[in-house]
Design an enzyme around this catalytic site. Structure first.
Site, short mmCIF file in Angstrom:
data_model
loop_
_atom_site.label_atom_id
_atom_site.label_comp_id
_atom_site.label_asym_id
_atom_site.label_seq_id
_atom_site.Cartn_x
_atom_site.Cartn_y
_atom_site.Cartn_z
N HIS A 66 0.85 -1.20 0.00
CA HIS A 66 0.00 0.00 0.00
C HIS A 66 0.89 1.26 0.00
CE1 HIS A 66 -3.56 2.41 1.45
NE2 HIS A 66 -2.57 3.17 1.88
N GLU A 67 1.87 1.28 0.90
CA GLU A 67 2.78 2.44 0.98
C GLU A 67 3.64 2.57 -0.29
OE1 GLU A 67 2.51 4.73 3.22
OE2 GLU A 67 0.99 3.55 4.25
N HIS A 70 1.75 4.59 -2.87
CA HIS A 70 1.93 6.05 -2.71
C HIS A 70 3.30 6.48 -3.22
CE1 HIS A 70 -1.65 6.51 -0.30
NE2 HIS A 70 -1.22 5.72 0.66
ZN LIG Z 1 -2.28 5.14 2.34
#
Ligand SMILES: [Zn+2]
Length: 373
Positions: A66-67, A70
């Site tokens: 998830h990170e 980004h």
């Molecule tokens: Zn996030």
């Protein structure tokens, strides 16, 4: 976030785990292990706990991916990502600077939840026998990523949904700080909501099951408040212009005056500041002060004009009244200038600003904005 244990790097981004993460890893593993031992007694403790550990690690991998979502969205915009940290409450990508445009910020914000959504869909439609350890891990991954996606999309800072709200408000109003303030308000509501979800069952039934929400809620609430303060302070600094920090304008020296006249009429003491020199059209053409006078023999003062010895103004010495205070301060420091000469767009002289004047004005404004919030 400082410290933590470095465990590798991906896409040139160093990866760290915070020591608090081990606590959550232990808690998740023990709850999975206990649950699987009870649900599948035929597996035996080794297989049940082994599956529990892999499930726990897959939660960790999901947060990491998830990170990374980004981070890669930021890297594609040429922004450096300093690190990714995993800690008690999840993950944090330390992205060096903000996207230049609202659209860019929107992509960085939504990329994480999109990765989680992708893994959720993949795991949901993967055909595996549900009763096998592999099946348990796959469905565990689906559930984890579903919650990672949905929870992070809650519309308040510091959650991804808050960053999306920020980007949208920023896009519509053109004001990033309005976006941050709006999204921070959302974060405060979410924070209080989570704390409520934790406390209400305690008050009504003495049930502490949701108490973890209070920790997350408090984190969201305090971070949102910090964002709000930051936005208020920054928008104030950004809005400041040089003119607001200018001292009372001083008299200008006609360039045709002799140096002797200048010393007699203007320079009262040799500690005096420089004066602006103007031509017949009242356009500022240079400055003259003790330094220029001292360089000239006293016998030459009467037959030398100010224009012959003055410091000729260069572009870097002048500012317009509407220029940002932040930029003007940066220039005066970088170039080691004594002062900046403020001129109107038509060249007319307005006054001087020194670094000290700008600095103290800035400090006063910041104190004022803190007192108000
Ligand atoms: Zn996030």
């Amino acid at each position: 976030m400082a410290g933590g244990l470095r465990f590798g790097s991906l896409f040139k981004i160093p990866l760290y785990v915070d020591f608090t993460w081990f606590l959550i890893f232990f808690l998740i593993t023990s709850s999975y292990g206990t649950m699987l031992s009870a649900q599948f007694p035929q597996w035996g403790p080794a297989l049940a706990w082994g599956t529990g550990i892999i499930l726990s690690l897959s939660v960790f991998a999901s947060v990491l991916l998830h990170e990374l979502g980004h981070s890669i969205a930021a890297q594609l915009q040429g922004i450096k990502v300093k690190s990714i940290h995993l800690f008690l409450l999840g993950g944090l990508a330390q992205i060096e600077e903000e996207s230049k445009t609202p659209w860019g910020a929107f992509w960085v914000a939504i990329a994480g939840p999109l990765v989680s959504l992708g893994i959720f869909l993949l795991m949901t439609f993967l055909p595996v026998p549900t009763q096998s350890p592999f099946g348990v891990i796959v469905s565990g991954l689906a559930v984890t990523n579903f919650f990672l996606c949905v929870f992070n999309l809650l519309p308040g800072l510091p959650l991804d949904g808050g960053n999306i709200v920020k980007a949208i408000i920023w896009g519509f109003t053109g004001d990033k700080y309005k976006g941050i303030q709006g999204a921070a308000m959302g974060g405060r509501l979410i924070g209080w909501g989570l704390i409520g979800l934790a406390i209400v069952p305690v008050l009504l039934r003495g049930n502490f099951d949701n108490i973890w929400f209070a920790v997350v809620g408090w984190f969201v609430l305090s971070t949102a408040s910090r964002y709000e303060l930051y936005a208020k302070t920054e928008s104030r600094v950004q809005g400041l212009v040089v003119e607001s920090s200018m001292a009372v304008p001083i008299r200008a020296v006609p360039q045709a005056d002799s140096v002797e006249q200048f010393v007699r009429n203007y320079l009262i003491s040799m500690n005096d500041q420089p004066y602006p020199v103007v031509n017949e059209a009242n356009t500022v053409v240079g400055t003259i002060g003790p330094r220029e006078v001292q360089a000239l023999a006293e016998t030459a003062w009467s037959n030398t004009s100010v224009s012959q010895v003055m410091h000729r103004l260069e572009g870097q010495d002048t500012v317009s009244p509407g220029q940002s205070l932040e930029e003007a301060l940066k220039r005066i420091r970088e170039r080691g200038l004594q002062f900046l000469v403020m001129v109107r767009p038509n060249g007319e002289f307005m006054g001087f600003v020194t670094e000290e004047q700008m600095q103290s004005h800035l400090v006063r404004q910041l104190q004022f904005s803190e007192a108000k919030s």
